[in-house]
Design an enzyme around this catalytic site. Structure first.
Site, PDB file in Angstrom:
ATOM      1  N   GLU A  84       0.906  -1.147   0.000  1.00  0.00           N
ATOM      2  CA  GLU A  84       0.000   0.000   0.000  1.00  0.00           C
ATOM      3  C   GLU A  84       0.944   1.195   0.000  1.00  0.00           C
ATOM      4  OE1 GLU A  84      -3.223   0.324  -0.199  1.00  0.00           O
ATOM      5  OE2 GLU A  84      -3.602  -1.824  -0.282  1.00  0.00           O
ATOM      6  N   SER A  85       0.766   2.109  -0.950  1.00  0.00           N
ATOM      7  CA  SER A  85       1.829   3.085  -1.188  1.00  0.00           C
ATOM      8  C   SER A  85       1.414   4.553  -1.046  1.00  0.00           C
ATOM      9  CB  SER A  85       2.405   2.865  -2.596  1.00  0.00           C
ATOM     10  OG  SER A  85       1.449   3.247  -3.567  1.00  0.00           O
ATOM     11  N   THR A 125      11.684   3.010   0.830  1.00  0.00           N
ATOM     12  CA  THR A 125      11.456   4.408   0.453  1.00  0.00           C
ATOM     13  C   THR A 125      12.272   5.365   1.318  1.00  0.00           C
ATOM     14  OG1 THR A 125       9.789   6.159   0.497  1.00  0.00           O
ATOM     15  CG2 THR A 125       9.396   4.314   1.954  1.00  0.00           C
ATOM     16  N   ASP A 126      12.548   6.528   0.770  1.00  0.00           N
ATOM     17  CA  ASP A 126      13.261   7.547   1.564  1.00  0.00           C
ATOM     18  C   ASP A 126      12.386   8.080   2.695  1.00  0.00           C
ATOM     19  OD1 ASP A 126      11.461   9.059   0.060  1.00  0.00           O
ATOM     20  OD2 ASP A 126      12.945  10.485  -0.674  1.00  0.00           O
ATOM     21  N   GLU A 127      11.079   7.807   2.635  1.00  0.00           N
ATOM     22  CA  GLU A 127      10.187   8.337   3.676  1.00  0.00           C
ATOM     23  C   GLU A 127      10.488   7.759   5.054  1.00  0.00           C
ATOM     24  OE1 GLU A 127       6.089   8.827   2.940  1.00  0.00           O
ATOM     25  OE2 GLU A 127       6.381   9.480   0.886  1.00  0.00           O
ATOM     26  N   TYR A 153       2.096   4.926   6.724  1.00  0.00           N
ATOM     27  CA  TYR A 153       2.756   4.340   5.553  1.00  0.00           C
ATOM     28  C   TYR A 153       4.251   4.189   5.800  1.00  0.00           C
ATOM     29  CZ  TYR A 153       5.297   4.317   1.123  1.00  0.00           C
ATOM     30  OH  TYR A 153       6.196   4.030   0.122  1.00  0.00           O
ATOM     31  N   SER A 154       4.913   5.288   6.161  1.00  0.00           N
ATOM     32  CA  SER A 154       6.377   5.204   6.300  1.00  0.00           C
ATOM     33  C   SER A 154       6.761   4.313   7.478  1.00  0.00           C
ATOM     34  CB  SER A 154       7.003   6.590   6.406  1.00  0.00           C
ATOM     35  OG  SER A 154       6.452   7.336   7.451  1.00  0.00           O
ATOM     36  N   LYS A 157       6.705   0.776   6.263  1.00  0.00           N
ATOM     37  CA  LYS A 157       7.853   0.480   5.393  1.00  0.00           C
ATOM     38  C   LYS A 157       9.126   0.327   6.243  1.00  0.00           C
ATOM     39  CE  LYS A 157       7.918   0.418   1.395  1.00  0.00           C
ATOM     40  NZ  LYS A 157       7.673  -0.695   0.433  1.00  0.00           N
TER      41      LYS A 157
HETATM   42  P1  NAD Z   1       1.494   1.215  -6.472  1.00  0.00           P
HETATM   43  O1  NAD Z   1       0.521   1.530  -5.402  1.00  0.00           O
HETATM   44  O2  NAD Z   1       1.376   1.870  -7.796  1.00  0.00           O
HETATM   45  O3  NAD Z   1       1.498  -0.373  -6.741  1.00  0.00           O
HETATM   46  C1  NAD Z   1       1.431  -1.310  -5.704  1.00  0.00           C
HETATM   47  C2  NAD Z   1       1.081  -2.669  -6.327  1.00  0.00           C
HETATM   48  O4  NAD Z   1       1.096  -3.642  -5.258  1.00  0.00           O
HETATM   49  C3  NAD Z   1      -0.309  -2.729  -6.958  1.00  0.00           C
HETATM   50  O5  NAD Z   1      -0.251  -3.390  -8.186  1.00  0.00           O
HETATM   51  C4  NAD Z   1      -1.130  -3.530  -5.949  1.00  0.00           C
HETATM   52  O6  NAD Z   1      -2.183  -4.280  -6.563  1.00  0.00           O
HETATM   53  C5  NAD Z   1      -0.068  -4.453  -5.373  1.00  0.00           C
HETATM   54  N1  NAD Z   1      -0.418  -4.940  -4.027  1.00  0.00           N
HETATM   55  C6  NAD Z   1      -0.876  -4.198  -2.980  1.00  0.00           C
HETATM   56  N2  NAD Z   1      -1.103  -5.002  -1.921  1.00  0.00           N
HETATM   57  C7  NAD Z   1      -0.750  -6.255  -2.303  1.00  0.00           C
HETATM   58  C8  NAD Z   1      -0.741  -7.506  -1.649  1.00  0.00           C
HETATM   59  N3  NAD Z   1      -1.141  -7.633  -0.372  1.00  0.00           N
HETATM   60  N4  NAD Z   1      -0.310  -8.601  -2.318  1.00  0.00           N
HETATM   61  C9  NAD Z   1       0.096  -8.493  -3.627  1.00  0.00           C
HETATM   62  N5  NAD Z   1       0.090  -7.338  -4.296  1.00  0.00           N
HETATM   63  C10 NAD Z   1      -0.322  -6.214  -3.647  1.00  0.00           C
HETATM   64  O7  NAD Z   1       2.938   1.487  -5.819  1.00  0.00           O
HETATM   65  P2  NAD Z   1       4.267   2.034  -6.493  1.00  0.00           P
HETATM   66  O8  NAD Z   1       4.253   3.502  -6.476  1.00  0.00           O
HETATM   67  O9  NAD Z   1       4.512   1.283  -7.749  1.00  0.00           O
HETATM   68  O10 NAD Z   1       5.331   1.574  -5.385  1.00  0.00           O
HETATM   69  C11 NAD Z   1       5.950   0.293  -5.468  1.00  0.00           C
HETATM   70  C12 NAD Z   1       6.896   0.145  -4.285  1.00  0.00           C
HETATM   71  O11 NAD Z   1       7.880   1.166  -4.323  1.00  0.00           O
HETATM   72  C13 NAD Z   1       6.218   0.271  -2.922  1.00  0.00           C
HETATM   73  O12 NAD Z   1       6.799  -0.683  -2.064  1.00  0.00           O
HETATM   74  C14 NAD Z   1       6.548   1.681  -2.461  1.00  0.00           C
HETATM   75  O13 NAD Z   1       6.615   1.741  -1.064  1.00  0.00           O
HETATM   76  C15 NAD Z   1       7.921   1.872  -3.082  1.00  0.00           C
HETATM   77  N6  NAD Z   1       8.295   3.259  -3.417  1.00  0.00           N
HETATM   78  C16 NAD Z   1       7.492   4.040  -4.176  1.00  0.00           C
HETATM   79  C17 NAD Z   1       7.899   5.324  -4.543  1.00  0.00           C
HETATM   80  C18 NAD Z   1       7.046   6.221  -5.397  1.00  0.00           C
HETATM   81  O14 NAD Z   1       7.395   7.383  -5.592  1.00  0.00           O
HETATM   82  N7  NAD Z   1       5.953   5.753  -5.959  1.00  0.00           N
HETATM   83  C19 NAD Z   1       9.136   5.814  -4.088  1.00  0.00           C
HETATM   84  C20 NAD Z   1       9.938   4.978  -3.298  1.00  0.00           C
HETATM   85  C21 NAD Z   1       9.514   3.707  -2.985  1.00  0.00           C
HETATM   86  O1  TDX Z   2      -3.196  16.347  -4.223  1.00  0.00           O
HETATM   87  C1  TDX Z   2      -2.032  16.446  -3.777  1.00  0.00           C
HETATM   88  N1  TDX Z   2      -1.540  17.684  -3.469  1.00  0.00           N
HETATM   89  C2  TDX Z   2      -0.298  17.886  -2.940  1.00  0.00           C
HETATM   90  O2  TDX Z   2       0.105  19.029  -2.679  1.00  0.00           O
HETATM   91  C3  TDX Z   2      -1.186  15.307  -3.548  1.00  0.00           C
HETATM   92  C4  TDX Z   2      -1.682  13.915  -3.872  1.00  0.00           C
HETATM   93  C5  TDX Z   2       0.069  15.515  -3.026  1.00  0.00           C
HETATM   94  N2  TDX Z   2       0.502  16.766  -2.711  1.00  0.00           N
HETATM   95  C6  TDX Z   2       1.856  16.941  -2.167  1.00  0.00           C
HETATM   96  C7  TDX Z   2       2.193  16.067  -0.974  1.00  0.00           C
HETATM   97  C8  TDX Z   2       3.675  15.839  -1.136  1.00  0.00           C
HETATM   98  O3  TDX Z   2       4.385  16.926  -0.590  1.00  0.00           O
HETATM   99  O4  TDX Z   2       2.774  16.529  -3.190  1.00  0.00           O
HETATM  100  C9  TDX Z   2       3.888  15.834  -2.646  1.00  0.00           C
HETATM  101  C10 TDX Z   2       3.954  14.441  -3.252  1.00  0.00           C
HETATM  102  O5  TDX Z   2       2.841  13.719  -2.780  1.00  0.00           O
HETATM  103  P1  TDX Z   2       2.608  12.160  -3.113  1.00  0.00           P
HETATM  104  O6  TDX Z   2       2.572  11.949  -4.577  1.00  0.00           O
HETATM  105  O7  TDX Z   2       1.455  11.678  -2.306  1.00  0.00           O
HETATM  106  O8  TDX Z   2       4.003  11.531  -2.621  1.00  0.00           O
HETATM  107  P2  TDX Z   2       4.731  11.464  -1.203  1.00  0.00           P
HETATM  108  O9  TDX Z   2       3.814  11.661  -0.081  1.00  0.00           O
HETATM  109  O10 TDX Z   2       5.939  12.343  -1.309  1.00  0.00           O
HETATM  110  O11 TDX Z   2       5.190   9.899  -1.207  1.00  0.00           O
HETATM  111  C11 TDX Z   2       5.717   9.332  -2.407  1.00  0.00           C
HETATM  112  O12 TDX Z   2       7.113   9.197  -2.353  1.00  0.00           O
HETATM  113  C12 TDX Z   2       7.634   8.194  -1.533  1.00  0.00           C
HETATM  114  C13 TDX Z   2       5.079   7.972  -2.746  1.00  0.00           C
HETATM  115  O13 TDX Z   2       3.681   8.106  -2.811  1.00  0.00           O
HETATM  116  C14 TDX Z   2       5.477   6.921  -1.777  1.00  0.00           C
HETATM  117  O14 TDX Z   2       4.948   5.660  -2.145  1.00  0.00           O
HETATM  118  C15 TDX Z   2       6.970   6.850  -1.764  1.00  0.00           C
HETATM  119  O15 TDX Z   2       7.410   5.950  -0.786  1.00  0.00           O
END
Ligand code: NAD
Ligand code: TDX
Length: 339
Positions: A84-85, A125-127, A153-154, A157
């Site tokens: 869950e992200s 994640t860096d969070e 969330y963080s 993680k």
């Molecule tokens: P996302 O939410 O787009 O995708 C998550 C995927 O995991 C989905 O396909 C979902 O169906 C699947 N999933 C969720 N719960 C599950 C479960 N219980 N079993 C099997 N599958 C499940 O996320 P994302 O942005 O692609 O992030 C992927 C990974 O990278 C995460 O672990 C997140 O913490 C990490 N991450 C994301 C970012 C970012 O900026 N998006 C940055 C750093 C790290």
């Molecule tokens: O509607 C918005 N308005 C807004 O100002 C949303 C959705 C976000 N924001 C701000 C919050 C944050 O400062 O933008 C920034 C980025 O927000 P998100 O996309 O929700 O990312 P963030 O909270 O930084 O976390 C992301 O980076 C680390 C990913 O969602 C995580 O999965 C990852 O681990």
């Protein structure tokens, strides 16, 4: 060689699958994904019929299913993206974050222990480091920065990272961890900052900026993240953590302005809304370790990467229209209505 990719129907996992099949067509890629609201099978359409690819619908917390999969497929590499992200969802409903992000990781680690793998990689994640103050631009997260989590969330993680480290120490698990900064690129779910702003701008709807809009994020194009994970799998040292980020810090409001400019939409669409609870002020990664040990450097600059991303959202309207017309509308109303 078989590689198991969990969460591969999501944003980064699907980009990783495309990347891996392109670079290593001789390998077999198995995707295990529960297809939560964030998972999208249509994303994987380009590889669905490939003989090198197999999709398995299932939950990483389901021990029976996970053990059966490991027993039958014997993956050599496991990369755990499943999570869950979204921070905002963790504030309104933390439980599923603890379940998937912590217990799911626990289940995968147990399967690795039972059946043996060459490598287990935890996508973190860096969070987990919390945030940095805006008035100290000289500070960056290193792998030694203390864990200091702000959201459920963080915290989930960080807990998973600690569990991975305990498996390395106690059981000799061949595991690595990466902590990446904010990703952007194709197939990112519309709830996240950049796609949300792009889609709202294209629909001429208000762009909701949290708080004062001065929070800073360190943006990385998703392909650069995928390549970093590949390098860690191949050459990263067991038990190590690698930070991934490209010194690309932007204030949220400036990203919004850039998106509006690129899409030729007026700044009057910006709408400041009440802040996220516990909102982290600044993320900034020091990527020295992965650069020095593995030779990783980002290859995509932000303006070029953002242009490619905008082009993708313009060219793939059916992908995101399907999402934003469904239950997403309810989510949006709940999260932003009257904010
Ligand atoms: P996302 O939410 O787009 O995708 C998550 C995927 O995991 C989905 O396909 C979902 O169906 C699947 N999933 C969720 N719960 C599950 C479960 N219980 N079993 C099997 N599958 C499940 O996320 P994302 O942005 O692609 O992030 C992927 C990974 O990278 C995460 O672990 C997140 O913490 C990490 N991450 C994301 C970012 C970012 O900026 N998006 C940055 C750093 C790290
Ligand atoms: O509607 C918005 N308005 C807004 O100002 C949303 C959705 C976000 N924001 C701000 C919050 C944050 O400062 O933008 C920034 C980025 O927000 P998100 O996309 O929700 O990312 P963030 O909270 O930084 O976390 C992301 O980076 C680390 C990913 O969602 C995580 O999965 C990852 O681990």
């Amino acid at each position: 060689m078989t590689i198991l990719v969990t969460g591969g129907a999501g944003f980064i996992g699907s980009n990783f699958i495309f990347y891996w099949l392109d670079k290593h067509p001789e390998d077999k890629v198995i995707c295990l994904d529960k297809l939560t609201y964030a998972g999208n099978l249509s994303t994987l359409r380009p590889v669905m019929d490939s003989p090198s690819f197999k999709f398995v619908k299932g939950d990483i917390c389901d021990k029976k299913l996970v053990f059966e999969l490991f027993k039958n497929e014997r993956p050599e590499y496991v990369v755990n993206f499943a999570a869950e992200s979204h921070v905002d969802r963790s504030i309104t409903g933390p439980e599923v974050f603890l379940q998937t992000n912590y217990m799911g990781t626990a289940t995968l680690l147990e399967a690795c222990r039972e059946f043996g793998v060459g490598r287990y990689h935890q996508v973190s994640t860096d969070e987990v480091y919390g945030d940095l103050p805006l008035d100290r631009p000289d500070l960056f997260f290193t792998e030694d920065s203390p864990l200091h989590t702000s959201s459920p969330y963080s915290a989930s993680k960080a807990a998973a990272d600690l569990l991975v480290q305990s498996y390395v120490r106690t059981f000799g698990a061949p595991a690595t961890i990466s902590r990446c900064s904010n990703n952007y690129g194709p197939y990112q779910f519309p709830e996240k900052f950049i796609p949300l702003m792009v889609i709202n701008a294209l629909n001429d709807e208000p762009l909701p900026v949290y708080g004062d809009g001065l929070n800073v994020r360190d943006w990385l194009f998703v392909e650069d993240h995928c390549r970093a994970i590949e390098l860690i799998l191949r050459g990263g040292r067991v038990g190590e953590i690698y930070n991934i980020g490209g010194h690309n810090e932007w204030r949220n409001i400036d990203v919004v302005r850039l998106v509006l400019q690129e899409l030729n939409r007026p700044e009057s669409l910006v709408q400041y809304v009440s802040d996220r609870k516990g909102h982290d002020r600044r993320y900034a990664i020091d990527p020295e370790k992965i650069r020095d040990e593995l030779g990783w450097l980002p290859q995509t600059g932000f303006e070029g990467g953002l242009k490619r991303t905008l082009r993708w959202y313009l060219d793939n309207r059916p992908w995101w229209r399907d999402i934003v017309s469904g239950e997403y509308r309810e989510y949006y109303q709940k999260m932003y209505g009257g904010r």
